[in-house]
Design a protein around this motif. Structure first.
Motif, PDB file in Angstrom:
ATOM      1  N   GLN A  86      -2.059   8.732  22.027  1.00  0.00           N
ATOM      2  CA  GLN A  86      -2.872   8.877  20.812  1.00  0.00           C
ATOM      3  C   GLN A  86      -2.010   8.993  19.561  1.00  0.00           C
ATOM      4  N   LEU A  87      -0.920   9.764  19.683  1.00  0.00           N
ATOM      5  CA  LEU A  87      -0.026   9.900  18.531  1.00  0.00           C
ATOM      6  C   LEU A  87       0.557   8.541  18.162  1.00  0.00           C
ATOM      7  N   ASP A  88       0.929   7.806  19.179  1.00  0.00           N
ATOM      8  CA  ASP A  88       1.502   6.487  18.978  1.00  0.00           C
ATOM      9  C   ASP A  88       0.481   5.560  18.315  1.00  0.00           C
ATOM     10  N   ARG A  89      -0.756   5.652  18.801  1.00  0.00           N
ATOM     11  CA  ARG A  89      -1.805   4.805  18.264  1.00  0.00           C
ATOM     12  C   ARG A  89      -2.060   5.140  16.794  1.00  0.00           C
ATOM     13  N   ARG A  90      -2.081   6.439  16.512  1.00  0.00           N
ATOM     14  CA  ARG A  90      -2.316   6.865  15.131  1.00  0.00           C
ATOM     15  C   ARG A  90      -1.211   6.321  14.225  1.00  0.00           C
ATOM     16  N   ALA A  91       0.017   6.442  14.715  1.00  0.00           N
ATOM     17  CA  ALA A  91       1.151   5.961  13.912  1.00  0.00           C
ATOM     18  C   ALA A  91       1.028   4.461  13.671  1.00  0.00           C
ATOM     19  N   ARG A  92       0.640   3.747  14.721  1.00  0.00           N
ATOM     20  CA  ARG A  92       0.520   2.285  14.571  1.00  0.00           C
ATOM     21  C   ARG A  92      -0.585   1.931  13.582  1.00  0.00           C
ATOM     22  N   LYS A  93      -1.666   2.695  13.640  1.00  0.00           N
ATOM     23  CA  LYS A  93      -2.770   2.463  12.721  1.00  0.00           C
ATOM     24  C   LYS A  93      -2.311   2.677  11.283  1.00  0.00           C
ATOM     25  N   GLN A  94      -1.581   3.767  11.076  1.00  0.00           N
ATOM     26  CA  GLN A  94      -1.110   4.071   9.724  1.00  0.00           C
ATOM     27  C   GLN A  94      -0.183   2.982   9.211  1.00  0.00           C
ATOM     28  N   ASP A  95       0.710   2.551  10.101  1.00  0.00           N
ATOM     29  CA  ASP A  95       1.620   1.466   9.722  1.00  0.00           C
ATOM     30  C   ASP A  95       0.836   0.231   9.295  1.00  0.00           C
ATOM     31  N   GLU A 149      -2.230   0.067   8.247  1.00  0.00           N
ATOM     32  CA  GLU A 149      -2.952   0.274   6.999  1.00  0.00           C
ATOM     33  C   GLU A 149      -2.016   0.153   5.803  1.00  0.00           C
ATOM     34  N   ALA A 150      -0.821   0.699   5.990  1.00  0.00           N
ATOM     35  CA  ALA A 150       0.174   0.612   4.916  1.00  0.00           C
ATOM     36  C   ALA A 150       0.522  -0.854   4.654  1.00  0.00           C
ATOM     37  N   ALA A 151       0.768  -1.578   5.750  1.00  0.00           N
ATOM     38  CA  ALA A 151       1.119  -2.990   5.623  1.00  0.00           C
ATOM     39  C   ALA A 151      -0.021  -3.763   4.970  1.00  0.00           C
ATOM     40  N   ASN A 152      -1.213  -3.360   5.325  1.00  0.00           N
ATOM     41  CA  ASN A 152      -2.397  -4.014   4.808  1.00  0.00           C
ATOM     42  C   ASN A 152      -2.550  -3.789   3.311  1.00  0.00           C
ATOM     43  N   ALA A 153      -2.315  -2.537   2.916  1.00  0.00           N
ATOM     44  CA  ALA A 153      -2.430  -2.196   1.499  1.00  0.00           C
ATOM     45  C   ALA A 153      -1.417  -2.995   0.698  1.00  0.00           C
ATOM     46  N   ALA A 154      -0.238  -3.213   1.311  1.00  0.00           N
ATOM     47  CA  ALA A 154       0.821  -3.944   0.613  1.00  0.00           C
ATOM     48  C   ALA A 154       0.465  -5.422   0.445  1.00  0.00           C
ATOM     49  N   SER A 155      -0.096  -6.017   1.511  1.00  0.00           N
ATOM     50  CA  SER A 155      -0.445  -7.433   1.401  1.00  0.00           C
ATOM     51  C   SER A 155      -1.878  -7.583   0.908  1.00  0.00           C
ATOM     52  N   ALA A 156      -2.231  -8.777   0.522  1.00  0.00           N
ATOM     53  CA  ALA A 156      -3.559  -8.991  -0.055  1.00  0.00           C
ATOM     54  C   ALA A 156      -4.615  -9.177   1.038  1.00  0.00           C
ATOM     55  N   GLY A 157      -4.288  -9.930   2.103  1.00  0.00           N
ATOM     56  CA  GLY A 157      -5.270 -10.274   3.123  1.00  0.00           C
ATOM     57  C   GLY A 157      -5.545  -9.113   4.063  1.00  0.00           C
ATOM     58  N   GLY A 158      -6.778  -8.711   4.189  1.00  0.00           N
ATOM     59  CA  GLY A 158      -7.125  -7.605   5.076  1.00  0.00           C
ATOM     60  C   GLY A 158      -7.741  -8.076   6.376  1.00  0.00           C
ATOM     61  N   ALA A 159      -7.774  -9.371   6.578  1.00  0.00           N
ATOM     62  CA  ALA A 159      -8.526  -9.919   7.705  1.00  0.00           C
ATOM     63  C   ALA A 159      -7.927  -9.539   9.053  1.00  0.00           C
ATOM     64  N   ASP A 211      -6.438  -6.935   9.850  1.00  0.00           N
ATOM     65  CA  ASP A 211      -6.447  -5.507  10.104  1.00  0.00           C
ATOM     66  C   ASP A 211      -7.330  -5.094  11.283  1.00  0.00           C
ATOM     67  N   ALA A 212      -8.571  -5.526  11.244  1.00  0.00           N
ATOM     68  CA  ALA A 212      -9.519  -5.105  12.274  1.00  0.00           C
ATOM     69  C   ALA A 212      -9.024  -5.502  13.660  1.00  0.00           C
ATOM     70  N   ASP A 213      -8.537  -6.727  13.783  1.00  0.00           N
ATOM     71  CA  ASP A 213      -8.053  -7.195  15.078  1.00  0.00           C
ATOM     72  C   ASP A 213      -6.843  -6.402  15.542  1.00  0.00           C
ATOM     73  N   ALA A 214      -5.951  -6.127  14.604  1.00  0.00           N
ATOM     74  CA  ALA A 214      -4.738  -5.411  14.971  1.00  0.00           C
ATOM     75  C   ALA A 214      -5.065  -3.993  15.417  1.00  0.00           C
ATOM     76  N   VAL A 215      -5.966  -3.350  14.692  1.00  0.00           N
ATOM     77  CA  VAL A 215      -6.353  -1.993  15.076  1.00  0.00           C
ATOM     78  C   VAL A 215      -7.046  -2.026  16.430  1.00  0.00           C
ATOM     79  N   LYS A 216      -7.874  -3.028  16.647  1.00  0.00           N
ATOM     80  CA  LYS A 216      -8.560  -3.169  17.924  1.00  0.00           C
ATOM     81  C   LYS A 216      -7.545  -3.356  19.054  1.00  0.00           C
TER      82      LYS A 216
END
Lengths: 496, 423
Positions: free
Chosen positions: A66-75, A77-87, A89-94
């Motif tokens: 779970q900790l690992d998953r949370r960290a990956r999610k945060q990463d 989201e950060a990467a997502n915020a930096a780039s313009a395309g959010g598409a 995101d959902a797949d990666a989190v899934k």
């Protein structure tokens, strides 16, 4: 062998056991003695389960995951915020979420394989059916994701070692296992007046604002302990007893991520149990004495709840409830009242000793009466069919698991904490029967070609093989059809 | 099984009753009545749906303090419920139902509960299903007894195992998505004689054989659907076909299957679908977002599968109890009392919220913890059975819901209510 004894042998193997294997009945010279022997010295099956992960270790691994998953999610989201395309995101989190199967899938398969291995190989298997009876009595459904990893371990860690001792110990063992604590939400139940509860209330609501999430009592486990695990629904308890029991078992919890932070703060509890990962959190325990079923229990930390469970275990309503369920499981959908009463008395007179309870049933004539019979549940059916065909191994445990789900009895996934139904009417339906026949044909088509159907039938059903079934098998157009006929026959659907 | 004499006795309330009884002897004989037959689907959400979250009473002054801060999707406070009237809104995961509401074929009912109110799942579910005053008041189910009183009819439960609500002496069957193998007819022939000798299994067996032809029809339907479906259905043969037709066996698929059965001319008039996983002691926001979305998709699938038969259909969605008004310590709610029910279908006089709202301010709560039940669930069932299936009130009071004479059938639920007069 007298005809009585051969009838007994068939009942011992098929009604009390997991189903006769080739050779079982021929070698069963003292059927009743054999069952008693399985109670006195149940097979531990230690070797089959050696090497599987303990609940304590599963908890640690799950926290890491779970900790690992949370960290990956945060990463992400950060990467997502930096780039313009959010598409993406959902797949990666899934993908990160679906990783659960990747991390734990092999272990889940190993658990299921070991359990099947035992079911297909133990002789008679009365002891094994006792284990499975308790697993269904203390039903946990892996539908509830947090309980997913722990249902099979609960059976190995608690039920197997304690099912032949005193019920008190089995009861406490189950109610302190992460499978049950998570399935019925006690893990995070907090005494409102406990130190942790008060601190949390101050922190969240101290400024007059509405607390975002109130910490507090959850009475789910307490209710099912009374209704399903001990007294039974007409056992004479009230809503107040439920709430008081819920308070008494506050603090019964399991290893959680914040236990690993420095000190764990107020949340901290005892060191996790080395096998189960159980933790008692004194600071979450509701202080004060409790009154349950009219009896007062002084505040004694963990022992308070344990004392209540000990008393519940020895309550006459519990004795009746357990005796009825056990007799219904092995003897008949409507077991003789005299048998149930006799079992309940023996249980109470022997301080909740489960071996005495089982032996009392076995030594009663009602348990061997000609009218005693039970309809095989889908799980029983599949195990018995594979044993009859002499299958010592499963080709693919996932396929069998899927098949059981389609037959209506997915392993460790009952539709409620009441467990799977244990009477014929719940399992006899045209569609259910049809799927059984489909299954019989499928199993027969995969059976060893060297099997002699008439012999398989005699080995499986002994004296209970009906003349017309035997005749149909003899006249079948192929060995495969003969085996299909056997497994799909009405004779094979009953434990007699 | 109800004998013909019992039935006639039950109907000995005059010719008016008899002529209104659907599929009465002569109308069935004349044929062609099936196109006018009223249809009933009951959907049971096991676990206890939190009515306050599914149908937030936004007009109640106490709602804001109790639930106003609870989001409808995890971490998303911007997502708002869909307004229905001045007092109630619908969870945003149910847009299809909201649309049906606008078309006046969806109706939420508030503060509903079975007569048993002891907060045990299984007792409460048993009570909902057995249709009596108490969890142990009957060993068979009210839908079965309803079928027993409708000559020539039979019920269908979409389930792997027969649920209590459909258990009993009348003709009922279960159905769930089939296994992919076909059975050798020659094997069946040989099994025929064996099963004929087993009194307890003979009936189920012969029905299984008869219904296997239905399965074949379903499979044909599935093939057609798969063939009509674009792209990615290719490969995998039958497995893919099944996967497409029945999905993963979740509520939307099962309701769709119910619609396919019921829309057939010879399909069941009464059917039951069940779903589990509604018990939300923890993590309720995420769970209900998913589950209510499935219910919404189920309604849509069912509606689409029914086609024009939808116009003569009532769907009743019930759960065994509501939940605590307060959110508990684990982000969920605990067992309560009054809950929500939904009616849907072309025969429903929808577009309004029915039932009497008891309020959720502190002094209004039941035992200080949950919503009072102001409507006995049997009143809802009776209202539908009386006005839609035209079951005479004497049969309802004594047989389908024994001892319920004091529970008045709820009226105003249906578009064209034709209540059958009692003697």
């Amino acid at each position: 062998m007298s005809s009585n004894r051969t009838a007994d042998a068939t009942s011992a193997a098929n009604r009390f056991g997991l189903g006769a294997m080739p050779g079982t009945l021929d070698n069963l010279h003292d059927p009743r003695g054999m069952l008693a022997q399985q109670i006195r010295e149940p097979s531990s099956n230690k070797a089959a389960f050696a090497g599987l992960t303990s609940s304590a270790d599963y908890l640690v691994a799950e926290i890491d995951y779970q900790l690992d998953r949370r960290a990956r999610k945060q990463d992400l989201e950060a990467a997502n915020a930096a780039s313009a395309g959010g598409a993406a995101d959902a797949d990666a989190v899934k993908a990160a979420v679906d990783g659960f199967r990747k991390v734990f899938g092999a272990q889940l398969i190993a658990e299921a394989t070991a359990r099947w291995q035992v079911a297909l190989n133990v002789p008679i298997g009365f002891d094994e059916r006792i284990v499975r009876f308790w697993s269904n009595h203390f039903a946990v459904s892996v539908d509830k994701r947090p309980a997913l990893l722990y249902a099979a371990p609960m059976e190995r860690e608690v039920i197997r070692p304690l099912a032949f001792g005193r019920f008190q110990d089995l009861l406490v063992g189950v109610e302190t296992h992460p499978a049950m604590l998570r399935y019925l939400d006690n893990e995070t139940s907090i005494g409102p007046d406990s130190r942790f509860g008060e601190r949390a209330a101050q922190r969240l609501g101290g400024d007059g604002a509405q607390p975002k999430r109130k910490l507090g009592l959850n009475e789910n486990l307490a209710r099912e302990i009374l209704e399903l695990h001990t007294l039974g629904v007409n056992g004479g308890y009230t809503q107040a007893d439920v709430t008081e029991l819920a308070r008494a078992i506050t603090g019964w919890s399991v290893h959680a991520p914040r236990d690993d932070r420095a000190g764990g703060g107020l949340f901290a509890g005892t060191a996790p149990n080395a096998t189960t990962g159980f933790i008692y959190r004194e600071n979450a325990h509701e202080p004060g004495s409790r009154t349950i079923l009219g009896k007062r229990y002084a505040d004694g930390g963990m022992d308070q709840g344990r004392s209540v469970l000990n008393d519940l275990a020895m309550h006459p309503a519990t004795a009746k409830h357990l005796s009825f369920k056990l007799a219904r499981h092995f003897v008949a959908d409507q077991p003789p009242q005299k048998l149930v009463d006799r079992m309940a008395v023996a249980y109470l007179e022997n301080n909740g000793d489960l071996r005495t309870l089982y032996l009392t049933m076995l030594q009663s004539d009602e348990a061997w009466a000609p009218e005693a019979r039970k309809f095989r549940t889908p799980d029983d059916f599949l195990v018995a069919a594979l044993r009859a065909l002499g299958a010592a191994q499963l080709p693919d445990v996932r396929k069998v698991a899927g098949l059981l789900a389609r037959l209506g009895q997915p392993t460790f996934t009952p539709r409620s904490p009441a467990g799977f139904a244990d009477t014929a009417d719940a399992w006899i339906g045209p569609d259910a029967l049809w799927k059984r026949i489909q299954t019989a044909e499928e199993l027969a088509s995969r059976a060893e070609r060297s099997l002699v159907p008439a012999q398989v039938a005699r080995d499986a059903l002994g004296t209970r093989l009906d003349a017309s079934t035997a005749q149909a098998i003899a006249r079948a157009e192929s060995p495969q059809q003969a085996l299909s006929l056997l497994l799909a026959s009405p004779d094979f659907q009953w434990r007699i | 099984m109800t004998s013909r004499r019992d039935l006639l006795k039950a109907m000995a309330v005059g010719a008016v009753t008899l002529t209104l009884w659907p599929r009465s002897a002569w109308s069935a004989g004349a044929g062609g009545t099936s196109s006018a037959q009223p249809l009933l689907l009951v959907v049971m959400l096991r676990g206890g749906l939190d009515g306050l979250h599914a149908l937030p009473p936004v007009g109640d002054n106490a709602w804001g303090a109790l639930r106003g801060s609870v989001p409808f999707a995890p971490g998303d406070n911007a997502l708002k419920p869909l307004p229905l009237d001045r007092n109630f809104a619908l969870h945003p995961a149910m847009p299809y139902a909201a649309q049906l509401y606008q078309q006046k074929s969806f109706m939420p009912l508030v503060a509903v509960a079975p007569p048993y109110q002891g907060r045990s799942h299984f007792e409460a579910q048993d009570c909902v299903e057995n249709g009596s005053q108490s969890p142990s008041g009957a060993q068979d189910g009210w839908m079965n007894r309803c079928v027993a009183n409708m000559r020539g009819e039979e019920g269908l439960a979409i389930a792997n195992a027969m649920p209590l609500i459909m258990r009993g002496n009348a003709k009922v069957s279960t159905w769930s998505p089939p296994l992919p193998t076909t059975i050798d007819p020659n094997l069946l022939q040989r099994l025929d004689t064996l099963y004929a000798e087993d009194t307890q299994l003979a009936e189920a067996y012969s029905r299984a054989v008869a219904e296997s032809h239905d399965d074949a029809v379903m499979d044909a339907d599935a093939m057609t659907m798969a063939a009509a479906a674009p792209a990615n259905a290719a490969g995998n043969g039958q497995k893919a076909v099944q996967g497409r037709a029945y999905g993963n066996g979740a509520l939307p698929d099962l309701m769709g299957a119910a619609g396919k059965f019921m829309s057939r001319a010879d399909g069941p008039q009464i059917a039951f679908v069940e779903d589990t996983g509604w018990d939300t002691h923890a993590g309720e926001v995420a769970t209900l977002q998913r589950k209510l979305g499935q219910l919404d998709a189920g309604l849509k699938n069912y509606h689409e599968a029914m086609g024009t038969a939808w116009d003569r259909t009532v769907v009743v969605v019930v759960t065994e109890f509501g939940r605590t008004a307060q959110v508990n310590g684990t982000g969920g709610t605990d067992h309560g009392t009054g809950g929500v029910a939904f009616l849907a279908g072309g025969a429903v006089a929808g577009g309004r919220v029915a039932g009497q709202w008891p309020g959720i301010s502190r002094q209004d709560l039941n035992e200080g913890r949950d919503v009072h039940a102001t409507t006995d669930m049997r009143a809802v069932f009776k209202g539908v059975l009386a006005g839609h299936l035209l079951v005479p009130s004497s049969v309802l009071d004594t047989r389908v819901f024994p001892g319920s004479g004091g529970v008045r059938a709820m009226d105003g639920l249906l578009r064209t209510s034709r209540v059958v007069a009692a003697a």
